[in-house]
Design an enzyme around this catalytic site. Structure first.
Site, PDB file in Angstrom:
ATOM      1  N   HIS A 111       0.848  -1.192   0.000  1.00 57.78           N
ATOM      2  CA  HIS A 111       0.000   0.000   0.000  1.00 57.78           C
ATOM      3  C   HIS A 111       0.883   1.242   0.000  1.00 57.78           C
ATOM      4  O   HIS A 111       2.115   1.146  -0.031  1.00 57.78           O
ATOM      5  CB  HIS A 111      -1.007  -0.027   1.146  1.00 57.78           C
ATOM      6  CG  HIS A 111      -0.411  -0.059   2.522  1.00 57.78           C
ATOM      7  ND1 HIS A 111       0.301   0.983   3.049  1.00 57.78           N
ATOM      8  CD2 HIS A 111      -0.427  -1.025   3.472  1.00 57.78           C
ATOM      9  CE1 HIS A 111       0.686   0.681   4.274  1.00 57.78           C
ATOM     10  NE2 HIS A 111       0.267  -0.548   4.545  1.00 57.78           N
ATOM     11  N   HIS A 128       4.016   1.551   2.226  1.00 62.09           N
ATOM     12  CA  HIS A 128       5.239   0.880   1.765  1.00 62.09           C
ATOM     13  C   HIS A 128       5.867   1.667   0.616  1.00 62.09           C
ATOM     14  O   HIS A 128       7.093   1.808   0.538  1.00 62.09           O
ATOM     15  CB  HIS A 128       4.928  -0.539   1.271  1.00 62.09           C
ATOM     16  CG  HIS A 128       4.175  -1.375   2.262  1.00 62.09           C
ATOM     17  ND1 HIS A 128       2.971  -1.961   1.973  1.00 62.09           N
ATOM     18  CD2 HIS A 128       4.443  -1.705   3.553  1.00 62.09           C
ATOM     19  CE1 HIS A 128       2.533  -2.625   3.032  1.00 62.09           C
ATOM     20  NE2 HIS A 128       3.413  -2.479   4.008  1.00 62.09           N
ATOM     21  N   CYS A 179       1.701  -9.527  20.316  1.00 61.23           N
ATOM     22  CA  CYS A 179       0.861  -9.172  19.163  1.00 61.23           C
ATOM     23  C   CYS A 179       1.288 -10.009  17.963  1.00 61.23           C
ATOM     24  O   CYS A 179       2.408  -9.856  17.461  1.00 61.23           O
ATOM     25  CB  CYS A 179       0.960  -7.694  18.792  1.00 61.23           C
ATOM     26  SG  CYS A 179       0.060  -7.335  17.253  1.00 61.23           S
ATOM     27  N   CYS A 198       2.259  -7.857  14.831  1.00 64.68           N
ATOM     28  CA  CYS A 198       3.589  -7.236  14.885  1.00 64.68           C
ATOM     29  C   CYS A 198       4.673  -8.296  14.992  1.00 64.68           C
ATOM     30  O   CYS A 198       5.841  -8.003  14.794  1.00 64.68           O
ATOM     31  CB  CYS A 198       3.742  -6.348  16.121  1.00 64.68           C
ATOM     32  SG  CYS A 198       2.740  -4.878  16.143  1.00 64.68           S
ATOM     33  N   CYS A 249      -2.879  -3.859  21.168  1.00 62.37           N
ATOM     34  CA  CYS A 249      -1.716  -3.436  20.395  1.00 62.37           C
ATOM     35  C   CYS A 249      -1.938  -1.983  19.959  1.00 62.37           C
ATOM     36  O   CYS A 249      -2.963  -1.677  19.358  1.00 62.37           O
ATOM     37  CB  CYS A 249      -1.540  -4.323  19.171  1.00 62.37           C
ATOM     38  SG  CYS A 249      -0.320  -3.654  18.025  1.00 62.37           S
ATOM     39  N   HIS A 301      -2.098  -2.127  15.896  1.00 66.85           N
ATOM     40  CA  HIS A 301      -3.192  -2.847  15.225  1.00 66.85           C
ATOM     41  C   HIS A 301      -4.524  -2.748  15.952  1.00 66.85           C
ATOM     42  O   HIS A 301      -5.556  -3.184  15.423  1.00 66.85           O
ATOM     43  CB  HIS A 301      -2.796  -4.313  15.022  1.00 66.85           C
ATOM     44  CG  HIS A 301      -1.627  -4.469  14.107  1.00 66.85           C
ATOM     45  ND1 HIS A 301      -0.338  -4.626  14.560  1.00 66.85           N
ATOM     46  CD2 HIS A 301      -1.555  -4.428  12.757  1.00 66.85           C
ATOM     47  CE1 HIS A 301       0.479  -4.706  13.516  1.00 66.85           C
ATOM     48  NE2 HIS A 301      -0.228  -4.582  12.419  1.00 66.85           N
ATOM     49  N   LYS A 314      -3.209   5.825  10.962  1.00 67.75           N
ATOM     50  CA  LYS A 314      -2.139   5.314  10.122  1.00 67.75           C
ATOM     51  C   LYS A 314      -2.759   4.445   9.032  1.00 67.75           C
ATOM     52  O   LYS A 314      -3.635   3.640   9.320  1.00 67.75           O
ATOM     53  CB  LYS A 314      -1.201   4.460  10.966  1.00 67.75           C
ATOM     54  CG  LYS A 314      -0.072   3.858  10.155  1.00 67.75           C
ATOM     55  CD  LYS A 314       0.647   2.759  10.904  1.00 67.75           C
ATOM     56  CE  LYS A 314       1.695   2.090  10.031  1.00 67.75           C
ATOM     57  NZ  LYS A 314       2.022   0.734  10.464  1.00 67.75           N
ATOM     58  N   LYS A 360      -3.165  -1.921   5.937  1.00 67.64           N
ATOM     59  CA  LYS A 360      -4.076  -2.885   5.330  1.00 67.64           C
ATOM     60  C   LYS A 360      -5.070  -3.393   6.367  1.00 67.64           C
ATOM     61  O   LYS A 360      -6.258  -3.497   6.092  1.00 67.64           O
ATOM     62  CB  LYS A 360      -3.249  -4.052   4.769  1.00 67.64           C
ATOM     63  CG  LYS A 360      -4.040  -4.975   3.886  1.00 67.64           C
ATOM     64  CD  LYS A 360      -4.288  -4.371   2.513  1.00 67.64           C
ATOM     65  CE  LYS A 360      -5.133  -5.324   1.682  1.00 67.64           C
ATOM     66  NZ  LYS A 360      -5.476  -4.747   0.396  1.00 67.64           N
TER      67      LYS A 360
HETATM   68  N1  MSP Z   1       8.939  -6.760   7.960  1.00 69.18           N
HETATM   69  C1  MSP Z   1       9.061  -5.686   8.872  1.00 69.18           C
HETATM   70  C2  MSP Z   1      10.320  -4.875   8.599  1.00 69.18           C
HETATM   71  C3  MSP Z   1      11.594  -5.635   8.648  1.00 69.18           C
HETATM   72  S1  MSP Z   1      12.950  -4.640   8.235  1.00 69.18           S
HETATM   73  C4  MSP Z   1      14.281  -5.558   8.609  1.00 69.18           C
HETATM   74  C5  MSP Z   1       7.858  -4.768   8.741  1.00 69.18           C
HETATM   75  N2  MSP Z   1       7.182  -4.857   7.600  1.00 69.18           N
HETATM   76  S2  MSP Z   1       5.905  -3.971   7.218  1.00 69.18           S
HETATM   77  O1  MSP Z   1       5.410  -4.516   5.982  1.00 69.18           O
HETATM   78  O2  MSP Z   1       5.002  -3.869   8.302  1.00 69.18           O
HETATM   79  O3  MSP Z   1       6.498  -2.560   6.881  1.00 69.18           O
HETATM   80  C6  MSP Z   1       6.667  -1.568   7.854  1.00 69.18           C
HETATM   81  C7  MSP Z   1       7.236  -0.370   7.172  1.00 69.18           C
HETATM   82  O4  MSP Z   1       6.403  -0.004   6.061  1.00 69.18           O
HETATM   83  C8  MSP Z   1       7.291   0.894   8.016  1.00 69.18           C
HETATM   84  O5  MSP Z   1       8.422   0.959   8.841  1.00 69.18           O
HETATM   85  C9  MSP Z   1       7.338   1.932   6.934  1.00 69.18           C
HETATM   86  O6  MSP Z   1       8.609   1.962   6.365  1.00 69.18           O
HETATM   87  C10 MSP Z   1       6.333   1.391   5.939  1.00 69.18           C
HETATM   88  N3  MSP Z   1       4.988   1.799   6.248  1.00 69.18           N
HETATM   89  C11 MSP Z   1       3.911   0.982   6.424  1.00 69.18           C
HETATM   90  N4  MSP Z   1       2.805   1.741   6.618  1.00 69.18           N
HETATM   91  C12 MSP Z   1       3.131   3.041   6.593  1.00 69.18           C
HETATM   92  C13 MSP Z   1       2.420   4.248   6.712  1.00 69.18           C
HETATM   93  N5  MSP Z   1       1.114   4.296   6.885  1.00 69.18           N
HETATM   94  N6  MSP Z   1       3.122   5.398   6.639  1.00 69.18           N
HETATM   95  C14 MSP Z   1       4.476   5.414   6.455  1.00 69.18           C
HETATM   96  N7  MSP Z   1       5.171   4.289   6.331  1.00 69.18           N
HETATM   97  C15 MSP Z   1       4.529   3.101   6.381  1.00 69.18           C
HETATM   98  O7  MSP Z   1       7.622  -4.000   9.647  1.00 69.18           O
END
Ligand code: MSP
Length: 510
Positions: free
Chosen positions: A22, A25, A130, A133, A148, A151, A300, A303
């Site tokens: 999304h 990411h 969680c 997470c 959490c 979430h 925030k 998904k």
């Molecule tokens: N898999 C772990 C990260 C491991 S790194 C060694 C993880 N994955 S995640 O799919 O949840 O991605 C989290 C990251 O996605 C956040 O730290 C950020 O970089 C990005 N984001 C996810 N949602 C976001 C927003 N709504 N806003 C900004 N960044 C976001 O955690």
């Protein structure tokens, strides 16, 4: 903080494959790409890594819900993240998937080293867990009613025997690291959070899960699976050993890593990761920048909360440049910020289509009409070069802001010059000068300054809007992409008109 004469290695977090990509990411990926492209413009030796995090409970649970295996889920969703990176225009040099055996083999070796070095022991864990997470929450992190905070789901109290990483033993090491490197974590308020977390006293963290099935077996105890975060963090190191066929890039790019991530995973990167590196006999990364959340309304975007803005849809309608620009411009990098379809359209229209697109098409049209497309020879005009928002010094200012990991401010500095150029056109009124033969030299000067100003601004904007910048720089007869100082190119370049860089919305939608 980023200036150096060694490799520049920039990373995004590796994203969980339990959901589709999304805008959140895409945001980290776009930011990392801005750093990568800017550093390449400065001739740095850049390596840019992104990828997917494929093990662990979040993936196992999602696969179970869909009635497929975790590997099947990973194989289905990892390509979506690859597509997302491509769609946003990311110039990543490699895409790592943690289910790749080349990764897991390296992880096993490194974790065995951590074990051999005596940083691991067996113990009993109890806490609020969680599953989304894949993390135990400390009491002070819990939301109301033991939920959490991310979430917003009720958490379960879990107890199990597993292996622990002796994080508490690295307290002094981490304090020293932070004392020696004031810019290890930026922005500063995030650094302070990390420091106060460390100063609050570190507890050992569990390194394995007894119940987990979808994870790497511990090299020294195959009855337990590795906690996904250890396997995940190590991607930043393992990827370098196999990203390029027949070549090991580790020495070239480690420890010059600069991690881009959001605040949700600050603790893992700012506390556990450098400790783990040290425990494994590796240098810690060079540093990291922590950005905020993109919010839809007050929440925030995520998904699981069902409030996502689909980057693919936005890109299909407006193009990737518009999305990149909006993300970097609307939200000050480092802070949280709200995004919306309406806000997006407003910025597209007023800034990309009007401020920039019009400036470009007007300038090229006047060059064509008044000077057969050839940039006249003239001197930089102090009226445009100097003073507040003067064009002179833009490249240096942008570089300095990027070195401080402030991409929104760097974009703002370039955008102020776009506006400055628009004011210049309005003040100097080249269309009036063209009516008077006696003002030919003055018209030459104005056209030269517009073309030169547009060239240096567009070079500064290149990391943010690479497609439009490529088109415009080609149209301006500029073959290079390196940042340039105002006035460094003389006259003589042959220019040509282009189609609208950012067509008005009615046209874009049809
Ligand atoms: N898999 C772990 C990260 C491991 S790194 C060694 C993880 N994955 S995640 O799919 O949840 O991605 C989290 C990251 O996605 C956040 O730290 C950020 O970089 C990005 N984001 C996810 N949602 C976001 C927003 N709504 N806003 C900004 N960044 C976001 O955690």
């Amino acid at each position: 903080m980023l200036r150096r004469r060694v490799g520049f290695y920039v990373t995004t977090p590796i994203f969980y494959v339990n959901a589709e990509p999304h805008l959140g990411h895409a945001y980290s990926t776009i930011a990392a790409d801005v750093f990568a492209r800017h550093m390449r413009q400065r001739g740095e030796d850049v390596f840019f890594l992104t990828g997917t995090d494929e093990h662990g409970e979040p993936v196992e649970l999602a696969a179970e819900r869909e009635g497929i295996t975790p590997q099947e889920l990973a194989d289905r969703n990892a390509p979506r993240f690859q597509e997302m990176a491509r769609a946003v225009g990311a110039t990543n040099d490699f895409f790592i998937r943690t289910s790749d055996p080349r990764h897991t083999e390296r992880v096993a070796e490194i974790m065995q080293r951590v074990y051999d070095n005596g940083h691991v022991y067996r113990g009993m864990y109890e806490g609020w867990y969680c599953p989304r997470c894949a993390d135990f929450k400390t009491e002070r992190e819990l939301g109301p009613g033991n939920t959490c905070p991310i979430h917003e789901i009720p958490l379960e109290r879990e107890q199990e025997e597993n292996w622990f990483f002796r994080l508490s033993a690295f307290e002094d090491y981490l304090k020293r690291l932070y004392a020696e490197r004031p810019d290890f974590v930026v922005p500063e308020f995030r650094r302070n959070e990390a420091v106060s977390f460390i100063e609050g006293g570190l507890q050992d963290v569990s390194l394995s899960r007894a119940k987990l099935k979808w994870g790497m077996p511990l090299p020294w105890d195959s009855s337990q699976r590795m906690y996904v975060w250890f396997d995940a963090l190590l991607n930043y190191v393992t990827a370098l050993s196999f990203a390029r066929e027949g070549e090991d890039l580790t020495e070239r790019y480690w420890p010059y890593a600069f991690h881009v991530l959001a605040k949700d995973i600050l603790k893992f990167h700012a506390v556990i990761w450098p400790a783990l590196c040290h425990a494994a006999g590796l240098e810690p990364p060079r540093g990291m920048v922590i950005h905020g959340y993109l919010l839809m309304g007050e929440k925030k975007m995520s998904k699981s909360l069902g409030n996502v803005l689909d980057p693919f849809e936005v890109i299909e309608r407006f193009g990737s440049d518009a999305l990149r620009f909006y993300c970097m411009r609307e939200v000050s990098f480092g802070q949280d910020g709200s995004v919306s379809a309406a806000g997006f359209e407003a910025r597209y229209e007023t800034e990309l289509a009007n401020d920039f697109g019009n400036l470009a098409s007007r300038t090229l049209a006047m060059l064509a009409r008044y000077r057969d497309g050839v940039v006249p020879d003239a001197d930089p005009d102090p009226q445009l070069a100097e003073g507040e928002d003067g064009l002179r010094g833009l490249a240096a200012e942008v570089s300095e802001l990027i070195d401080r990991a402030e991409p929104s401010q760097a974009l703002g500095a370039a955008w102020d010059r776009v506006r400055r150029l628009n004011r210049y056109v309005e003040e100097r009124r080249p269309w009036d000068l063209a009516k008077d033969e006696g003002k030919a030299a003055e018209l030459d000067s104005v056209l030269y300054n517009l073309a030169e100003g547009l060239r240096v601004v567009t070079l500064a904007l290149y990391p943010y809007i690479p497609n439009a910048a490529d088109k415009l720089l080609d149209a301006l007869g500029e073959p290079g992409r390196a940042l340039a100082e105002f006035g460094s190119r003389g006259g003589g370049a042959r220019t040509e008109r282009t189609e609208a860089l950012f067509p008005k919305l009615e046209t874009a939608a049809s």
